[in-house]
Write a protein that holds these residues in place. Structure first.
Motif, mmCIF file in Angstrom:
data_model
loop_
_atom_site.group_PDB
_atom_site.id
_atom_site.type_symbol
_atom_site.label_atom_id
_atom_site.label_comp_id
_atom_site.label_asym_id
_atom_site.label_seq_id
_atom_site.Cartn_x
_atom_site.Cartn_y
_atom_site.Cartn_z
ATOM 1 N N SER A 108 0.841 -1.191 0.000
ATOM 2 C CA SER A 108 0.000 0.000 0.000
ATOM 3 C C SER A 108 0.886 1.255 0.000
ATOM 4 N N THR A 109 0.283 2.404 -0.193
ATOM 5 C CA THR A 109 1.069 3.646 -0.242
ATOM 6 C C THR A 109 0.555 4.622 0.821
ATOM 7 N N PRO A 110 1.373 5.623 1.177
ATOM 8 C CA PRO A 110 0.902 6.619 2.152
ATOM 9 C C PRO A 110 -0.416 7.261 1.720
ATOM 10 N N ALA A 111 -0.543 7.543 0.411
ATOM 11 C CA ALA A 111 -1.776 8.192 -0.057
ATOM 12 C C ALA A 111 -2.986 7.300 0.200
ATOM 13 N N LYS A 112 -2.827 5.984 -0.049
ATOM 14 C CA LYS A 112 -3.954 5.059 0.162
ATOM 15 C C LYS A 112 -4.283 4.925 1.646
ATOM 16 N N ILE A 113 -3.238 4.860 2.450
ATOM 17 C CA ILE A 113 -3.448 4.732 3.903
ATOM 18 C C ILE A 113 -4.237 5.942 4.418
ATOM 19 N N LEU A 114 -3.803 7.132 4.000
ATOM 20 C CA LEU A 114 -4.470 8.339 4.491
ATOM 21 C C LEU A 114 -5.896 8.433 3.936
ATOM 22 N N HIS A 115 -6.080 7.937 2.704
ATOM 23 C CA HIS A 115 -7.429 7.936 2.136
ATOM 24 C C HIS A 115 -8.346 7.041 2.980
ATOM 25 N N ARG A 116 -7.832 5.867 3.355
ATOM 26 C CA ARG A 116 -8.639 4.936 4.162
ATOM 27 C C ARG A 116 -9.008 5.575 5.513
ATOM 28 N N LEU A 117 -8.024 6.213 6.145
ATOM 29 C CA LEU A 117 -8.295 6.832 7.441
ATOM 30 C C LEU A 117 -9.249 8.024 7.293
ATOM 31 N N SER A 118 -9.164 8.699 6.144
ATOM 32 C CA SER A 118 -10.073 9.830 5.936
ATOM 33 C C SER A 118 -11.515 9.338 5.771
ATOM 34 N N LEU A 119 -11.672 8.111 5.248
ATOM 35 C CA LEU A 119 -13.018 7.529 5.156
ATOM 36 C C LEU A 119 -13.570 7.295 6.560
ATOM 37 N N MET A 120 -12.698 6.840 7.455
ATOM 38 C CA MET A 120 -13.131 6.583 8.833
ATOM 39 C C MET A 120 -13.498 7.892 9.535
#
Lengths: 341, 276
Positions: A108-120
């Protein structure tokens, strides 16, 4: 600052240690924890959580972000009371947590990780990636990131949704000196905007540069808390004087004025004096006059501010503990000595 | 419960799983097992052992279900054994648990992504398998038969996903995560017949001949306690009477409902209490 306060009131928690037996594989026993922790912080403060290993810093942060349920006590913020942060998920919107030593891994990438957390969080990532200095690496795999970059990602994860309280557990670990400075600057900026920041760190020099208050913990309890100068006064660490000069031996004379804590004589002499009554201007002038009269030349005299390590040592009453805490700072010095040899 | 958030997280996770190395390993495995079994078993020229009948498209699908039990359930193990333990060990679980989201929402999103990561390719390949059977046998599987087969397969994978996620939530290191994940799979896939025989022996049921009517009736009852068993009992409902074990549909339905609800509730309760 909006005048709101973060207030921790009587938080207690005991860890459950697994003690599996044949008769009961799920048996647990009560382990260490934190006991009746209370303090209050004005909004927009940067507070240092300081204590030796096992003092309960991480446990306290876990309770404050709802990762663990408190046995008793509550957290109050902005006139709201949170007794059970673990289940009050909407209250956690106000809190951003950066755990210690997160091992981001995978493709995974930092952008994807932050996107997932932004969904939460139901919030936008915005310019966070740029803010923490990850822009050039945001689409690279986590496995390719250095420890410092991973630390920046953890910081960005804590800051999604602009929480009003930031809980940072060892945020300086793994960061290079430039990144440490940048983080310090960022924390000061956030604090100016009203974000309350609680930082736990063993890197006391970095911590001391930014905090305006400290909470000293030992064995799961708050020993002392407050603004740095207040804590110094409470611990009677504001009574030291550094004096440097040349010519002669000032030992005997200095001892007449106060207790001689440290003394060295290389290219002149340097001494640290402690006096329980403190040092008035008249007392300092008197000391300088006496030294001149005795044929010595004092060229520096100033009150010595105790650092966090000394405060911790004084608060816990154990020098060994402060050495343990300072260990991380001592490592580069030791290396330098080896190189010089 | 915010289902929109749950699904958004699940599909975000699913997107990453479908591009993972594990999917690269699983996809050819599923293709070989599912398409290979549908094609091979429906071949009119294929010689099967006399005890195995594959005269209708549904009977072929029923036999293909054995290959699904081996491959797709192993796929769930592959995706699920460290579904929680890995995040817990790396510290990322602490970050997710501290977010403003209910723990059951987070648990459901993880479960759905693990389930769909295997269920979607399995269902798609099974549908292609149905087409292959039509090509070989010249006859379509009926809608009811196909619906039952696909539904039961999806349910089976859901049960396995829940079991794997629950096991992963118990593990505190990678070794125990593997042991628990593979152990649960081995128990139901490889060792269940042995468990059935042991229980039969303990209860005095004749177990020397596992093809006897008495043992088959007994094994059908024991199978209600295994996800693989319930899966096959569900599929047997559409087989001819002489091929099925004729257990009451009520029991099979009850077992299906309980296998769907109880592990799910246990997993969500476990996740609500989990600590980083």
């Amino acid at each position: 600052m909006d005048g709101a306060q973060l207030r921790v009131d009587g938080l207690s928690y005991r860890h459950r240690i697994a003690t599996p037996r044949l008769s009961n594989p799920w048996a647990t026993k009560l382990g260490p924890g934190i006991h009746n922790i209370s303090f209050s912080i004005p909004s927009g403060s940067i507070v240092g959580l300081v204590g030796p290993n096992g003092a309960g810093k991480t446990t306290l942060l876990h309770l404050m972000c709802g990762l663990r349920p408190a046995d008793s006590g509550r957290v109050q913020f902005d006139n709201k009371e949170w007794k059970d942060l673990k289940n009050e998920h909407s209250a956690r919107r106000n809190i951003g947590f950066m755990p210690d030593n997160v091992r981001w891994q995978g493709t995974s990438t930092p952008a994807k990780i932050l996107h997932r957390l932004s969904l939460m969080r139901e919030a936008e990532v915005g310019d966070l990636i740029e803010l923490v200095g990850l822009k050039s690496r945001c689409n690279e795999s986590l496995d390719s990131l250095s420890a410092g970059m991973r630390q920046r990602l953890s910081l960005a994860a804590a800051m999604i949704g602009s929480p009003r309280i930031l809980l940072l557990d060892e945020p300086f670990t793994g960061l290079d000196p430039v990144a440490q400075k940048a983080l310090q600057k960022l924390m000061l900026q956030l604090s100016e905007r009203g974000t309350t920041i609680i930082v736990s760190s063993h890197l006391l020099l970095e911590l001391e540069a930014i905090v305006d208050r400290v909470v000293l913990l030992n064995q799961g309890q708050v020993i002392i808390d407050g603004e740095l100068n207040t804590v110094r006064k409470k611990l009677r660490l504001d009574r030291r004087l550094i004096i440097e000069g040349s010519n002669g031996d000032p030992n005997e004379l200095l001892s007449e004025f106060g207790e001689l804590i440290e003394y060295s004589a290389e290219d002149g002499w340097s001494a640290t004096l402690e006096r329980s009554e403190g040092w008035s201007i008249k007392m300092r002038e008197d000391l300088v006059k006496r030294l001149h009269k005795a044929g010595m030349t004092p060229y520096r005299i100033e009150a010595r501010l105790a650092d966090l390590a000394e405060m911790l040592s004084a608060a816990t009453g154990e020098d060994d503990i402060s050495l343990t805490v300072a260990e991380a700072m001592m490592v580069p010095l030791q290396r330098k000595e080896v190189e010089e040899e | 419960m915010n289902f929109h958030k749950v699904l958004a997280l699940a599909f975000d996770d699913l997107g990453q799983r479908t591009r993972s190395l594990r999917m690269l390993i699983l996809a050819p495995l599923l293709t070989l097992f599912i398409l290979g079994s549908c094609w091979g078993l429906s071949d009119p020229d294929a010689t099967l052992p006399s005890t195995i009948t594959a005269d209708t498209p549904y009977e072929v699908l029923f036999l293909a279900s054995l290959f699904i039990l081996l491959s797709a359930t192993l796929g769930v193990v592959l995706f699920g054994f460290d579904g929680i333990s890995k995040a817990r060990l790396s510290g990322t679980l602490a970050i997710e648990l501290s977010q403003p989201i209910e723990r059951k929402e987070l648990a459901l999103s993880m479960l759905i992504s693990t389930w769909l990561a295997v269920a979607l390719p399995t269902i798609i390949l099974s549908m292609i398998g149905i087409v292959l059977i039509r090509l070989q046998m010249g006859e379509w599987t009926s809608f009811a038969d196909a619906g039952l087969f696909l539904g039961a397969t999806a349910l089976l994978l859901f049960w396995y996903a829940v079991i794997q996620m629950y096991a992963s939530s118990l593990a505190r290191d990678m070794g125990s995560a593997i042991a628990l994940g593979i152990g649960a799979w081995l128990l139901f896939t490889m060792v269940w017949l042995l468990v059935t025989v042991l229980i039969a022996s303990a209860l005095g049921v004749e177990s020397n001949d596992t093809s006897s009517a008495v043992f088959e009736a007994f094994s059908a009852k024991v199978d209600l306690f295994s996800p693989n068993g319930v899966y096959h009992l569900l599929l047997e409902m559409r087989l001819a009477d002489d091929l099925s074990r004729n257990i009451s549909i009520l029991w099979v339905s009850l077992a299906t409902v309980l296998w769907t609800i109880l592990p799910l509730v246990a997993f969500i309760r476990r996740f609500e209490k989990i600590q980083p």
